[in-house]
Design a protein around this motif. Structure first.
Motif, PDB file in Angstrom:
ATOM      1  N   LYS A  13      -1.214   2.811 -14.424  1.00 23.21           N
ATOM      2  CA  LYS A  13      -1.507   1.471 -14.945  1.00 23.21           C
ATOM      3  C   LYS A  13      -0.815   0.407 -14.107  1.00 23.21           C
ATOM      4  N   ARG A  14       0.410   0.682 -13.705  1.00 20.17           N
ATOM      5  CA  ARG A  14       1.146  -0.279 -12.878  1.00 20.17           C
ATOM      6  C   ARG A  14       0.463  -0.483 -11.532  1.00 20.17           C
ATOM      7  N   LEU A  15       0.043   0.600 -10.891  1.00 19.42           N
ATOM      8  CA  LEU A  15      -0.653   0.489  -9.609  1.00 19.42           C
ATOM      9  C   LEU A  15      -1.940  -0.308  -9.746  1.00 19.42           C
ATOM     10  N   ALA A  16      -2.667  -0.039 -10.827  1.00 17.97           N
ATOM     11  CA  ALA A  16      -3.936  -0.735 -11.052  1.00 17.97           C
ATOM     12  C   ALA A  16      -3.706  -2.225 -11.296  1.00 17.97           C
ATOM     13  N   GLU A  17      -2.725  -2.539 -12.137  1.00 12.97           N
ATOM     14  CA  GLU A  17      -2.469  -3.945 -12.469  1.00 12.97           C
ATOM     15  C   GLU A  17      -1.963  -4.734 -11.271  1.00 12.97           C
ATOM     16  N   LYS A  18      -1.154  -4.082 -10.420  1.00 13.17           N
ATOM     17  CA  LYS A  18      -0.606  -4.758  -9.239  1.00 13.17           C
ATOM     18  C   LYS A  18      -1.570  -4.719  -8.053  1.00 13.17           C
ATOM     19  N   GLY A  19      -2.644  -3.923  -8.172  1.00 10.01           N
ATOM     20  CA  GLY A  19      -3.598  -3.814  -7.072  1.00 10.01           C
ATOM     21  C   GLY A  19      -3.024  -3.131  -5.850  1.00 10.01           C
ATOM     22  N   ILE A  20      -2.117  -2.153  -6.057  1.00  7.40           N
ATOM     23  CA  ILE A  20      -1.508  -1.412  -4.949  1.00  7.40           C
ATOM     24  C   ILE A  20      -2.471  -0.310  -4.509  1.00  7.40           C
ATOM     25  N   THR A  21      -2.913  -0.380  -3.282  1.00  7.41           N
ATOM     26  CA  THR A  21      -3.875   0.590  -2.766  1.00  7.41           C
ATOM     27  C   THR A  21      -3.187   1.881  -2.339  1.00  7.41           C
ATOM     28  N   CYS A  22      -3.752   3.000  -2.771  1.00  8.00           N
ATOM     29  CA  CYS A  22      -3.280   4.306  -2.338  1.00  8.00           C
ATOM     30  C   CYS A  22      -4.159   4.791  -1.188  1.00  8.00           C
ATOM     31  N   GLU A  23      -3.526   5.125  -0.071  1.00 12.09           N
ATOM     32  CA  GLU A  23      -4.242   5.640   1.084  1.00 12.09           C
ATOM     33  C   GLU A  23      -4.381   7.159   0.896  1.00 12.09           C
ATOM     34  N   VAL A  24      -5.444   7.563   0.257  1.00 14.13           N
ATOM     35  CA  VAL A  24      -5.605   8.954  -0.163  1.00 14.13           C
ATOM     36  C   VAL A  24      -6.298   9.762   0.937  1.00 14.13           C
ATOM     37  N   CYS A  25      -5.715  10.918   1.250  1.00 15.96           N
ATOM     38  CA  CYS A  25      -6.208  11.774   2.328  1.00 15.96           C
ATOM     39  C   CYS A  25      -6.534  13.154   1.752  1.00 15.96           C
ATOM     40  N   PRO A  26      -7.727  13.328   1.167  1.00 16.32           N
ATOM     41  CA  PRO A  26      -8.049  14.559   0.433  1.00 16.32           C
ATOM     42  C   PRO A  26      -7.906  15.835   1.250  1.00 16.32           C
ATOM     43  N   ALA A  27      -8.407  15.831   2.475  1.00 13.76           N
ATOM     44  CA  ALA A  27      -8.356  17.058   3.277  1.00 13.76           C
ATOM     45  C   ALA A  27      -6.925  17.484   3.565  1.00 13.76           C
ATOM     46  N   SER A  28      -6.059  16.531   3.883  1.00 11.36           N
ATOM     47  CA  SER A  28      -4.682  16.892   4.200  1.00 11.36           C
ATOM     48  C   SER A  28      -3.929  17.327   2.947  1.00 11.36           C
ATOM     49  N   ARG A  77       0.861  -1.183   0.000  1.00 10.64           N
ATOM     50  CA  ARG A  77       0.000   0.000   0.000  1.00 10.64           C
ATOM     51  C   ARG A  77       0.891   1.224   0.000  1.00 10.64           C
ATOM     52  N   LEU A  78       0.329   2.342  -0.446  1.00 12.33           N
ATOM     53  CA  LEU A  78       1.078   3.590  -0.469  1.00 12.33           C
ATOM     54  C   LEU A  78       0.377   4.633   0.387  1.00 12.33           C
ATOM     55  N   GLY A  79       1.111   5.206   1.332  1.00 11.26           N
ATOM     56  CA  GLY A  79       0.572   6.337   2.061  1.00 11.26           C
ATOM     57  C   GLY A  79       0.504   7.533   1.130  1.00 11.26           C
ATOM     58  N   HIS A  80      -0.688   7.908   0.741  1.00  7.00           N
ATOM     59  CA  HIS A  80      -0.976   8.983  -0.215  1.00  7.00           C
ATOM     60  C   HIS A  80      -0.909   8.451  -1.652  1.00  7.00           C
ATOM     61  N   GLY A  81       0.195   8.637  -2.353  1.00  8.39           N
ATOM     62  CA  GLY A  81       0.301   8.110  -3.712  1.00  8.39           C
ATOM     63  C   GLY A  81      -0.381   8.927  -4.782  1.00  8.39           C
ATOM     64  N   VAL A  82      -0.990  10.059  -4.419  1.00  5.92           N
ATOM     65  CA  VAL A  82      -1.818  10.813  -5.368  1.00  5.92           C
ATOM     66  C   VAL A  82      -1.031  11.367  -6.554  1.00  5.92           C
ATOM     67  N   ARG A  83       0.267  11.619  -6.380  1.00  6.29           N
ATOM     68  CA  ARG A  83       1.040  12.200  -7.470  1.00  6.29           C
ATOM     69  C   ARG A  83       1.259  11.198  -8.616  1.00  6.29           C
ATOM     70  N   ALA A  84       0.912   9.945  -8.390  1.00  4.61           N
ATOM     71  CA  ALA A  84       0.949   8.967  -9.480  1.00  4.61           C
ATOM     72  C   ALA A  84       0.017   9.367 -10.611  1.00  4.61           C
ATOM     73  N   ALA A  85      -0.988  10.186 -10.294  1.00  6.04           N
ATOM     74  CA  ALA A  85      -1.943  10.645 -11.303  1.00  6.04           C
ATOM     75  C   ALA A  85      -1.266  11.431 -12.420  1.00  6.04           C
ATOM     76  N   GLU A  86      -0.051  11.903 -12.169  1.00 11.43           N
ATOM     77  CA  GLU A  86       0.681  12.689 -13.169  1.00 11.43           C
ATOM     78  C   GLU A  86       1.404  11.805 -14.178  1.00 11.43           C
ATOM     79  N   HIS A  87       1.335  10.483 -13.984  1.00 14.19           N
ATOM     80  CA  HIS A  87       2.119   9.567 -14.818  1.00 14.19           C
ATOM     81  C   HIS A  87       1.240   8.382 -15.228  1.00 14.19           C
ATOM     82  N   PRO A  88       0.645   8.393 -16.422  1.00  8.90           N
ATOM     83  CA  PRO A  88      -0.290   7.336 -16.850  1.00  8.90           C
ATOM     84  C   PRO A  88       0.283   5.921 -16.738  1.00  8.90           C
ATOM     85  N   ARG A  89       1.550   5.756 -17.063  1.00  9.28           N
ATOM     86  CA  ARG A  89       2.136   4.412 -16.997  1.00  9.28           C
ATOM     87  C   ARG A  89       2.217   3.920 -15.556  1.00  9.28           C
ATOM     88  N   LEU A  90       2.488   4.842 -14.647  1.00  8.41           N
ATOM     89  CA  LEU A  90       2.539   4.482 -13.231  1.00  8.41           C
ATOM     90  C   LEU A  90       1.147   4.143 -12.708  1.00  8.41           C
TER      91      LEU A  90
END
Length: 350
Positions: A240-255, A225-238
């Motif tokens: 895809k990798r997160l989605a294919e591997k099923g790596i969960t991003c712990e997204v904290c919108p307010a923070s 799992r990734l604490g946050h991980g939101v900046r992956a949104a800037e990289h389409p290939r990344l």
């Protein structure tokens, strides 16, 4: 008025909550008074007014200011009874927000000097979690987190300690603090120790630093799992990798918004991650300083990103699937999500 379901009744798992940052403002003020701690004026004003402090951590000075407020709050927790209170109140807040499972993140070295050492500190925390879980009915476990600002050898010590207490409620190993400091690969041995001991790998990455930070956590620390991980949104290939591997991003919108990673709630890439198939677990991070708890993160997804109740239910499912909850507990929570969705929508927003 749109008819929607109450998000505080949606069963969910909370996978990104920091120990100190989980405290209620009133608790910090009471403990500060008890121990004669003089809090920074900015923190006192925020805690008494109910308005979160003005924060921006996208530069080093801003991060230092955030850390100063955080350390001041931590200095108010000094005795085992304070630990018990903190854990109990965090659980009560989570139950109120519909959480059925909480993995609270802590660096026990922060409390070791006042609690008799590293091992006693972790044991006090684990005892408090076990007692609170039994008393509240909330499934609770601990994720031990190392500090990027400290030497990697310290992280190895923590990893060994975390593995030693895997049968007492430690389920994962993390890496927190400013991700712009310290390379992920410097901590690879600590994470290898944790993984070999059966713990989840859940480092912070992809918040204050860009997509390369996410990639380093995957390549060097083998993140589950990734604490946050939101900046992956800037990289389409990344993405895809997160989605294919099923790596969960712990997204904290307010923070993300409070720390200046994004200017406004609409800018947080929840939709980008969701539509790319990247699993997410919404988290409150540090409610003490960011002013909102778990259900509020789902409200942000609803009001600022147009998530439907069906999509919010799927977010809740993703959080549950990514948790370390036993299979029976997961099944129960997932069934609860289905039940929530099957109810008629009530009038007005929750």
């Amino acid at each position: 008025m749109e008819r929607v379901r109450d998000l505080s009744e949606l069963p969910k798992a909370h996978l990104h909550l920091h120990f100190t940052g989980s405290m209620r403002p009133t608790t910090v003020l009471e403990l500060a008074d008890k121990y004669g701690v003089r809090l920074p004026e900015a923190l006192t004003e925020a805690l008494t007014s109910g308005e979160p402090p003005k924060l921006r951590a996208t530069d080093e000075r801003g991060w230092f200011r955030f850390q100063r407020l955080y350390d001041a709050a931590r200095s108010c927790v000094r005795e085992p009874d304070d630990i018990q209170r903190l854990v109990r109140e965090a659980a009560e807040e989570d139950v109120r927000d519909g959480s059925g499972w909480l993995e609270i993140q802590v660096d026990p070295t922060s409390y070791a000097p006042r609690l008799g050492g590293l091992i006693p500190a972790l044991e006090v925390i684990l005892d408090a979690v076990d007692r609170t879980s039994r008393e509240t009915g909330l499934g609770m476990r601990v994720l031990v987190a190392a500090n990027r600002m400290k030497h990697p050898l310290d992280a190895r010590t923590l990893a060994r300690l975390a593995v030693r207490y895997a049968d007492r409620g430690v389920v994962g190993f993390g890496l927190s603090n400013d991700e712009r400091r310290g390379m992920a690969r410097d901590f690879d041995r600590a994470f290898a120790i944790a993984r070999e001991g059966g713990l989840l790998s859940a480092p912070h990455g992809g918040e204050l630093s860009g997509p390369s930070s996410v990639r380093d956590c995957l390549d060097d620390l083998h993140a589950n799992r990734l604490g946050h991980g939101v900046r992956a949104a800037e990289h389409p290939r990344l993405l895809k990798r997160l989605a294919e591997k099923g790596i969960t991003c712990e997204v904290c919108p307010a923070s993300n918004v409070a720390l200046g990673v994004y200017e406004k709630h609409q800018d947080v890439p929840l939709r980008t991650l969701f539509e790319a198939g990247v699993p997410m677990a919404l988290g409150a991070d540090d409610p003490l300083l960011f002013g909102s708890r778990l259900a509020a993160q789902y409200e942000i997804a609803r009001h600022h990103h147009g998530f439907t109740d069906e999509e919010l239910a799927e977010l809740a499912r993703q959080s549950i699937r990514a948790s370390a909850a036993p299979e029976l507990e997961r099944t129960k929570l997932l069934s609860g999500v289905d039940d929530w969705l099957a109810r008629p929508a009530g009038a007005g927003a929750s």
